[in-house]
Scaffold this motif. Structure first.
Motif: not given
Length: 174
Positions: A105-111
């Motif tokens: 989810i963090i990877r999706e948020c930060v790109g």
């Protein structure tokens, strides 16, 4: 730099319910303030169990039914919920101490942006430390911090022990 705030398990059962403590109740105002003043993405985790909790591996070691999905104990503390509703947040359901979904989810948020992560919540010595270490393992080059005044453990002693453990693993304790 993108900032992520992870609000860990600020649910009624951990604040003043089945597994609540005076220390957990005491951090609620600081948690609300931190959420209200935070400028970035917010993710809130929900410890989630079913009616058969006492039959699970965790339930056999911690025989206190708590955070059964869709019960009052599973819901967030009302002050925390109000603060999150004003800011907006992503909800993460987790069935054990650490969420393997959280890094995704963090990877999706930060790109591709550089980012840092701050954790607050309950319980320092179980779910906060589990998620902090899991995030450090996934994002070892990023700053990961835990705001101690916005966390409480099962006891003050285990809270401090968990902070020491995280400090040893290069997680900043603020």
């Amino acid at each position: 730099m993108k900032k992520i705030l992870v609000v860990v398990d600020m649910q009624n059962d951990f604040v003043d319910g089945a597994l609540g403590t005076a220390e957990a109740v005491a951090i609620v105002p600081q948690v609300v303030k931190e959420i209200s003043e935070f400028d970035g993405e917010i993710i809130a985790t929900f410890d989630t169990h079913s009616e058969n909790y006492l039959e699970t591996a965790e339930g056999k070691k911690l025989p206190v039914t708590h955070c059964v999905k869709d019960t009052k104990g599973w819901q967030l503390n009302s002050d925390v919920q109000a603060a999150l509703d004003k800011k907006g947040y992503k909800q993460v359901i987790k069935y054990t101490f650490g969420s393997t979904e959280l890094p995704e989810i963090i990877r999706e948020c930060v790109g591709t942006e550089d980012f840092e992560i701050e954790l607050i919540g309950l319980c320092t010595d179980i779910c906060v430390v589990s998620n902090a270490l899991l995030l450090k393992a996934n994002f070892y080059e990023n700053k990961i911090s835990v705001k101690a005044s916005c966390c409480a453990g099962v006891s003050p002693e285990t809270h401090n022990a968990a902070l020491d453990t995280m400090r040893c693993c290069q997680i900043d304790i603020v």
